[in-house]
Write a protein that holds these residues in place. Structure first.
Motif, PDB file in Angstrom:
ATOM      1  N   LEU A 141       0.816  -1.220   0.000  1.00  0.00           N
ATOM      2  CA  LEU A 141       0.000   0.000   0.000  1.00  0.00           C
ATOM      3  C   LEU A 141       0.845   1.264   0.000  1.00  0.00           C
ATOM      4  CD1 LEU A 141      -2.953  -0.884   2.382  1.00  0.00           C
ATOM      5  CD2 LEU A 141      -2.936  -0.783  -0.113  1.00  0.00           C
ATOM      6  N   SER A 142       2.168   1.123   0.116  1.00  0.00           N
ATOM      7  CA  SER A 142       3.024   2.306   0.122  1.00  0.00           C
ATOM      8  C   SER A 142       4.439   1.899  -0.279  1.00  0.00           C
ATOM      9  CB  SER A 142       3.056   2.944   1.516  1.00  0.00           C
ATOM     10  OG  SER A 142       3.743   2.085   2.409  1.00  0.00           O
ATOM     11  N   ALA A 143       5.212   2.920  -0.652  1.00  0.00           N
ATOM     12  CA  ALA A 143       6.631   2.685  -0.955  1.00  0.00           C
ATOM     13  C   ALA A 143       7.376   2.276   0.304  1.00  0.00           C
ATOM     14  CB  ALA A 143       7.231   3.952  -1.553  1.00  0.00           C
ATOM     15  N   THR A 144       6.984   2.854   1.439  1.00  0.00           N
ATOM     16  CA  THR A 144       7.601   2.461   2.710  1.00  0.00           C
ATOM     17  C   THR A 144       7.483   0.954   2.909  1.00  0.00           C
ATOM     18  OG1 THR A 144       7.094   4.583   3.746  1.00  0.00           O
ATOM     19  CG2 THR A 144       7.421   2.719   5.223  1.00  0.00           C
ATOM     20  N   ASP A 145       6.274   0.434   2.735  1.00  0.00           N
ATOM     21  CA  ASP A 145       6.081  -1.014   2.927  1.00  0.00           C
ATOM     22  C   ASP A 145       6.894  -1.815   1.919  1.00  0.00           C
ATOM     23  OD1 ASP A 145       4.486  -0.858   5.105  1.00  0.00           O
ATOM     24  OD2 ASP A 145       2.593  -1.209   4.042  1.00  0.00           O
ATOM     25  N   ALA A 146       6.975  -1.335   0.693  1.00  0.00           N
ATOM     26  CA  ALA A 146       7.776  -2.056  -0.308  1.00  0.00           C
ATOM     27  C   ALA A 146       9.230  -2.144   0.178  1.00  0.00           C
ATOM     28  CB  ALA A 146       7.692  -1.351  -1.661  1.00  0.00           C
ATOM     29  N   ASN A 147       9.753  -1.041   0.708  1.00  0.00           N
ATOM     30  CA  ASN A 147      11.139  -1.054   1.204  1.00  0.00           C
ATOM     31  C   ASN A 147      11.294  -1.955   2.426  1.00  0.00           C
ATOM     32  OD1 ASN A 147      12.436   0.559  -0.699  1.00  0.00           O
ATOM     33  ND2 ASN A 147      11.627   2.424   0.235  1.00  0.00           N
ATOM     34  N   ARG A 148      10.331  -1.892   3.326  1.00  0.00           N
ATOM     35  CA  ARG A 148      10.405  -2.778   4.500  1.00  0.00           C
ATOM     36  C   ARG A 148      10.441  -4.237   4.065  1.00  0.00           C
ATOM     37  NH1 ARG A 148       5.762   0.023   7.561  1.00  0.00           N
ATOM     38  NH2 ARG A 148       6.856   1.605   8.742  1.00  0.00           N
ATOM     39  N   HIS A 149       9.592  -4.570   3.102  1.00  0.00           N
ATOM     40  CA  HIS A 149       9.485  -5.972   2.698  1.00  0.00           C
ATOM     41  C   HIS A 149      10.756  -6.465   2.015  1.00  0.00           C
ATOM     42  CE1 HIS A 149       5.559  -5.594   4.111  1.00  0.00           C
ATOM     43  NE2 HIS A 149       4.846  -5.807   3.023  1.00  0.00           N
ATOM     44  N   VAL A 150      11.323  -5.647   1.142  1.00  0.00           N
ATOM     45  CA  VAL A 150      12.525  -6.137   0.449  1.00  0.00           C
ATOM     46  C   VAL A 150      13.695  -6.277   1.432  1.00  0.00           C
ATOM     47  CG1 VAL A 150      11.863  -5.294  -1.834  1.00  0.00           C
ATOM     48  CG2 VAL A 150      13.311  -3.869  -0.388  1.00  0.00           C
TER      49      VAL A 150
END
Ligand SMILES: Cc1ncc(COP(=O)(O)O)c(C=O)c1O
Length: 458
Positions: A141-150
């Motif tokens: 739902l956000s770029a923040t979450d994308a970064n956390r996940h990777v």
């Protein structure tokens, strides 16, 4: 920034203070309705805003928005603005782009979220593969979450604890990234870091942008899972990579077995395939968010087959929902529908063909003003995005860009522009072009910027 750090802007601070006082007064006179709402808001929200950053706008209070469309918005006092902030990139599509709005309207009536895939998810992943080159995609739902996940995936598959980031980077509210270098070159908590769960030195190694030797040293320890970078820094002013920096980054990460993650959230301004495609970069993973669904919450991360295979080999299906990746609403039907239309009908190759020259036109206007008034300032270009700094040449590192900041002067520049119908990104002197921006919008900024420089230096 403390007064001791105040840099060489060659502008008389007394004049900045006098102009700021006049502009503050003008703002109050022309924004009475925003003031009424702000007074009410202060009783129910800290700083009178729904999200703390909104307290940082210039002027006594933020303007409250009545309606936004394309490259403009109108505030509750009926004033029209050319929006060069565009929701700090969330509205890089222009506000409420008609094709995305039509799709969202339709999709809202056809199911918003079911935790099941839709055809749109396939089309979007195919489109992201076409544009950015990476073959496999997941949604957040956000770029923040994308970064956390990777970051979690990178740690998991490499079995290594650390992440390398650039000094003065920003990748969203990701704990590992809130670190900077101190004067001795040590990794320390970033100034203003709110409640870090552990000392960031335990999770993170910070290296200076464009410093290949430091990168080599950071990776040589063999404990780095991933290097997370913006291909050009965009959150401390714009800092472009030196020729060969990305080649070195790729070569060193491969040599030392660390995954290379490129965060394209802001550098999408470089073209339809972001900075990565424009410069032939080869990341292992890529992250993005903000504008890709026209402002509807959405983020995405892409990966190579090799990374996907390593993940698949190391995760049991039984545990897939409790491992720290994903979210109930991530990949929902509404976000994916909005993303499909935004990518295929709004942020198209043709739209970029219009936006990129307008980005150059904006920077040309800034350069002309700087030259005319003899200021030792510089404007850096990044496709549809541009930013000026109070230094005679482009900064090469995050530290140089940070040291060039002058909060008081920036607040005046932004308030002056706001009082004349132009909204700039509040955190620095950045402007972004959207498909609906016109030459007249850009030229209006050139005119207003020139008038301010005349007032500052005349
Ligand atoms: C490069 C970069 N990555 C990630 C983010 C996080 O985006 P969001 O706050 O929408 O999650 C930002 C936000 O400014 C950003 O600039």
């Amino acid at each position: 920034m403390s007064p001791a750090e105040t840099p060489r802007t060659t502008v008389d601070p007394a004049r900045v203070a006098a102009l700021t006082a006049t502009e503050d007064e003008l703002f109050l006179r022309t924004h009475p309705r925003s003031k009424v709402l702000f007074d009410r808001a202060q009783a129910v929200m800290p700083h009178g805003v729904p999200m703390s950053w909104m307290a940082k706008w210039p002027g006594a209070y933020p303007v409250f928005v009545d309606e936004a469309s394309g490259a403009h918005f109108r505030d509750v006092d009926g004033l029209d603005y050319v929006d060069l902030c565009l929701g700090d990139t969330g509205a890089m599509t222009g506000h409420s782009p008609a094709p995305t709005v039509a799709t969202v309207r339709e999709q809202v009536g056809r199911g918003i979220t079911a935790m099941l895939p839709t055809e749109d998810s396939v089309v979007v992943a195919e489109e992201l593969r076409r544009r950015f080159g990476l073959p496999l995609w997941q949604f957040t739902l956000s770029a923040t979450d994308a970064n956390r996940h990777v970051i979690r995936y990178a740690r998991h598959v490499t079995g290594r604890p650390k992440v390398v980031v650039h000094d003065w980077c920003y990748h969203g509210s990701v704990d590992e990234t809130f670190a900077t270098l101190d004067a001795a070159g040590r990794t320390v908590p970033r100034r203003g870091n709110i409640g870090p769960p552990v000392d960031p030195a335990e999770t993170t190694i910070v290296v200076e942008f464009n410093d290949v030797d430091a990168l080599g040293r950071a990776l040589a320890g063999g404990d780095v899972a991933a290097v997370l970078v913006e291909p050009a820094l965009t959150n401390v002013g714009i800092v472009l990579p030196d020729p060969g920096y990305h080649d070195a980054l790729r070569e060193l990460t491969r040599r030392h077995g660390a995954l290379l993650v490129i965060d394209e959230t802001h550098t999408l301004s470089a073209g339809p395939g972001g900075y990565t495609r424009a410069h032939g970069l080869e990341p292992d993973l890529m992250t993005m968010g903000k504008a890709i669904a026209g402002g509807i919450p959405a983020g995405a991360f892409g990966m190579t087959h090799e990374v996907a295979d390593r993940i698949a080999r190391s995760i049991e299906l039984e545990d897939i929902d409790v491992g720290g990746i994903g979210g109930t609403l991530a990949g929902n039907a509404l976000s994916l529908a909005a993303m499909r239309t935004t990518l295929t009908e709004v942020l198209t190759d043709e739209a970029f063909a219009r936006m990129l020259p307008l980005g150059a036109r904006w920077a040309d206007g800034v350069d002309a003003g700087i030259a005319r008034h003899g200021l030792p300032w510089h404007c850096t270009r990044l496709g549809a995005r541009g930013e000026y700094t109070f230094t005679p040449t482009a900064p090469r590192t995050g530290a140089e860009a940070h040291a060039a900041g002058d909060f008081g002067l920036e607040q005046l520049l932004h308030l002056w522009a706001l009082n004349r119908g132009i909204l700039l990104t509040p955190f620095h002197n950045m402007a972004l072009i959207c498909p609906a921006t016109t030459e007249a919008d850009v030229d209006r900024h050139t005119e207003v910027f020139d008038e301010l420089l005349a007032a500052l230096t005349g």
